[in-house]
Scaffold this active site. Structure first.
Site, PDB file in Angstrom:
ATOM      1  N   ASN A 271       2.656  21.835   0.623  1.00 46.93           N
ATOM      2  CA  ASN A 271       2.631  22.944   1.740  1.00 46.93           C
ATOM      3  C   ASN A 271       3.571  23.027   2.692  1.00 46.93           C
ATOM      4  OD1 ASN A 271       1.020  22.685   4.314  1.00 46.93           O
ATOM      5  ND2 ASN A 271       0.513  21.077   2.999  1.00 46.93           N
TER       6      ASN A 271
ATOM      7  N   PHE B 150      -2.010  13.414  14.284  1.00 48.51           N
ATOM      8  CA  PHE B 150      -0.672  12.886  14.544  1.00 48.51           C
ATOM      9  C   PHE B 150       0.212  12.937  13.227  1.00 48.51           C
ATOM     10  CE2 PHE B 150      -2.646  10.270  18.279  1.00 48.51           C
ATOM     11  CZ  PHE B 150      -2.489  11.477  19.151  1.00 48.51           C
TER      12      PHE B 150
ATOM     13  N   CYS C 283       0.963  15.971  11.024  1.00 54.71           N
ATOM     14  CA  CYS C 283       1.765  17.042  10.109  1.00 54.71           C
ATOM     15  C   CYS C 283       3.081  16.787   9.991  1.00 54.71           C
ATOM     16  CB  CYS C 283       1.281  18.144  10.859  1.00 54.71           C
ATOM     17  SG  CYS C 283       1.862  19.841   9.876  1.00 54.71           S
TER      18      CYS C 283
ATOM     19  N   ASN D 216      -2.309  11.931   6.010  1.00 56.68           N
ATOM     20  CA  ASN D 216      -2.011  13.395   6.227  1.00 56.68           C
ATOM     21  C   ASN D 216      -1.030  13.616   5.132  1.00 56.68           C
ATOM     22  OD1 ASN D 216      -1.125  15.937   7.124  1.00 56.68           O
ATOM     23  ND2 ASN D 216      -2.086  15.523   9.056  1.00 56.68           N
TER      24      ASN D 216
ATOM     25  N   CYS E  51      -7.188   1.883 -34.016  1.00 59.31           N
ATOM     26  CA  CYS E  51      -5.856   2.070 -33.968  1.00 59.31           C
ATOM     27  C   CYS E  51      -5.494   3.503 -34.811  1.00 59.31           C
ATOM     28  CB  CYS E  51      -5.090   0.830 -34.102  1.00 59.31           C
ATOM     29  SG  CYS E  51      -3.327   1.356 -34.410  1.00 59.31           S
TER      30      CYS E  51
ATOM     31  N   CYS F 290       1.350  -7.850 -19.296  1.00 51.37           N
ATOM     32  CA  CYS F 290       1.857  -6.841 -18.458  1.00 51.37           C
ATOM     33  C   CYS F 290       0.979  -5.515 -18.383  1.00 51.37           C
ATOM     34  CB  CYS F 290       3.253  -6.576 -18.780  1.00 51.37           C
ATOM     35  SG  CYS F 290       3.564  -5.558 -20.117  1.00 51.37           S
TER      36      CYS F 290
ATOM     37  N   CYS G  38       1.090  -1.928 -23.037  1.00 53.78           N
ATOM     38  CA  CYS G  38       0.694  -1.241 -24.002  1.00 53.78           C
ATOM     39  C   CYS G  38      -0.192  -0.717 -23.941  1.00 53.78           C
ATOM     40  CB  CYS G  38       0.828  -2.417 -25.225  1.00 53.78           C
ATOM     41  SG  CYS G  38      -0.183  -3.796 -24.872  1.00 53.78           S
TER      42      CYS G  38
END
Ligand SMILES: Cc1cc2nc3c(=O)[nH]c(=O)nc-3n(C[C@H](O)[C@H](O)[C@H](O)COP(=O)(O)O)c2cc1C
Ligand code: SF4
Ligand code: SF4
Lengths: 420, 68
Positions: free
Chosen positions: A73, A133, A135, A200, A342, A381, A384
């Site tokens: 915005n 404080f 915007c 903000n 699966c 990790c 997958c």
């Protein structure tokens, strides 16, 4: 039924759900309807010298058909005279004495301007103040909002000025457009803030129209940077809340804001240290009634967990949020594929083969395609399991490590004692 | 050699030196990995450890050596 009431820095609210300062809290009509719908509090659309807005003002980012994944915005603070807002705050407070009404404020960084507005809004009975404080557009060019919110000294000084005359709790709303939000949070606390709220909106440009080459949104063919919010910003906001919650110098309550769309998001923010939450985009997308599910969901969750009061959630996950250097290098998880559920889309194989560690093998068993993870090469990790479209097809399972836990910091200190 | 086989091999070498009574004297790391200087009486050997798993393993062994 769990107790959903919160006490936020002395501000009492029937539940932790407040509407954030934004279009949903622009007028008494709206805030009263929101309270009727079930919202526990509202931070009034930021008050200050009435501004002028442009048309158009909003843009949203869709992602793969999901509307409003992010919201942008270029709207400023209230465009209505202070007296009109104050009259409506007075009426709303009279009708809903047990709901929290917070006045969001933004004036130029001058002591007398802060004194003047604080006294005026407190005179109509607000429960607290939120200093905006944060915007990032329009107001910042005039030295307000994020422009002062990015300078710790200005945050401290202005908080101090507000506190000099305030009789209600002062919340300082912080901008995320800064490298380390704990710097400005600490400054707010030094200035005497009773609480901080974050985040903000984040500086953003929603897009460029590929036909007209105009910015999105544009105002007569020109654009300006806006502020980004909505579901896309939640992880950024959650990290900022958590960083403040675990900082010993930010020892005041935190109001969590940013992408909160349901009770689960709210509970996560509270676990990470927020005493209550504020919502804007989700209400703009779906209307005030979303709060009903947010209340029910949170109630059920607390009941299932056997927790009597929502206040007992606050901060419970903070001690689990640490520094990378304090994580155990020897902790190990691996992916495990359940071939029974699966659907053989092979997304996991492609992801691991192309962009991870090439350890998902394809084979056939009785003519049926199957997948198997070579555990010794899997680094755990999660990729997958992230790309897999079927719930339960890939689980990340713990594997007992054969070596004792050791963090990076412990390792470095050990090795350095064997340096030449 | 796969990363896994290489790391197994490196861990075996670490074990081997320790079992033969070598002690870790110096450890340093640079762009090429980790370098460990083992010593036993007059004998000195330097082992370069390349893989991540073996570097983790070695740190655990070093910890054990300091706790002896
Ligand atoms: C259209 C719009 C106008 C906003 N105006 C204000 C404002 O006047 N004062 C303020 O403190 N924040 C303002 N905000 C920021 C919100 O209060 C909130 O911090 C931000 O939108 C993040 O929450 P969300 O992800 O739930 O939307 C505005 C946000 C939007 C979308
Ligand atoms: S967790 Fe990572 S490394 Fe292991 S199989 Fe999945 S994608 Fe490959
Ligand atoms: S991504 Fe999931 S469903 Fe697709 S092949 Fe892999 S495990 Fe099966």
């Amino acid at each position: 039924m769990a107790d959903l009431r919160i006490d936020f820095a002395g501000i009492k609210s029937p539940n932790p759900y407040w509407l954030a300062s934004a279009p949903p809290t622009n007028s008494g009509y709206q805030v009263q309807r929101a309270f009727e719908a079930g919202w526990g509090g509202a931070v009034w659309k930021t008050l200050g010298e009435p501004i002028l807005n442009v048309s158009s003002r909003f843009a949203a980012v869709s992602f793969n058909g999901q509307r409003v994944a992010g919201f942008n915005n270029i709207e400023l603070i209230t465009d209505r005279p202070l007296e009109v807002n104050l009259q409506e705050i007075l009426e709303t407070k009279k009708r809903f004495p047990n709901h929290a009404i917070i006045a969001s404020l933004m004036v130029e960084p001058q002591q007398e301007k802060w004194h003047e507005i604080v006294k005026k809004v407190e005179a109509v009975g607000v429960d607290g103040l939120e200093l905006n404080f944060g915007c990032p557009h329009g107001m910042a060019e005039r030295g307000m909002g994020a422009a002062s919110g990015q300078v710790p000294d200005l945050v401290e000084k202005q908080t101090h000025w507000a506190k000099e005359v305030a009789r209600t709790p002062v919340i300082v709303k912080l901008t995320p457009n800064i490298t380390d939000i704990t710097m400005t949070a600490e400054a707010a606390v030094r200035g005497g803030a009773d609480a901080v709220s974050m985040i903000n909106t984040i500086n953003s440009l929603a897009g460029v129209d590929l036909d007209s080459w105009n910015t999105v949104p544009h105002v007569a063919g020109k654009g300006a940077h806006g502020g980004y919010c909505g579901p896309a910003v939640k992880p950024i906001a959650l990290n900022m809340v958590a960083e403040c919650a675990r900082n010993p110098f930010v020892n005041v309550p935190i109001s969590g804001i940013g992408g909160i769309s349901n009770w689960q998001d709210a509970a996560e923010f509270m676990l990470m240290g927020a005493t209550g939450v504020q919502v804007c985009t989700a209400a703009m997308h779906h209307g005030f009634s979303i709060v009903e599910d947010m209340i029910d969901g949170l109630n059920n969750y607390l009941d299932e967990k056997g927790i009597a009061s929502v206040m007992d959630l606050v901060g419970k996950s903070v001690q689990r949020y640490s520094n990378w250097g304090d994580l155990d290098l020897n902790y190990k998880v691996v992916a495990e594929i359940n071939n029974d559920v699966c659907i053989n889309c092979n997304k996991c194989h492609i992801a691991c083969e192309d962009t991870s560690h090439q350890c998902i093998d394809m084979y056939t068993e009785s003519g049926r395609p199957m997948l198997k993870v070579r555990e010794q090469d899997c680094v755990g990790c999660n990729l997958c399991s992230i790309v897999c479209p079927v719930d339960g097809a890939i689980s990340m399972v713990e594997r007992m490590s054969t070596i004792a836990p050791m963090t990076w910091n412990e390792r470095q200190s050990l090795i350095s004692s064997f340096d030449r | 050699m796969s990363d896994h086989l290489l790391s197994m091999d490196e861990m075996r070498q670490v074990d081997d030196y320790l079992e033969r009574g070598f002690k870790v004297h110096y450890v340093y790391e640079n762009l090429s990995g980790m370098f460990v200087e083992f010593g036993r009486q007059e004998e000195e050997v330097c082992l370069q450890i390349l893989t991540a798993d073996a570097r983790k393993y070695f740190a655990a062994k070093l910890q054990e050596q300091t706790q002896l």
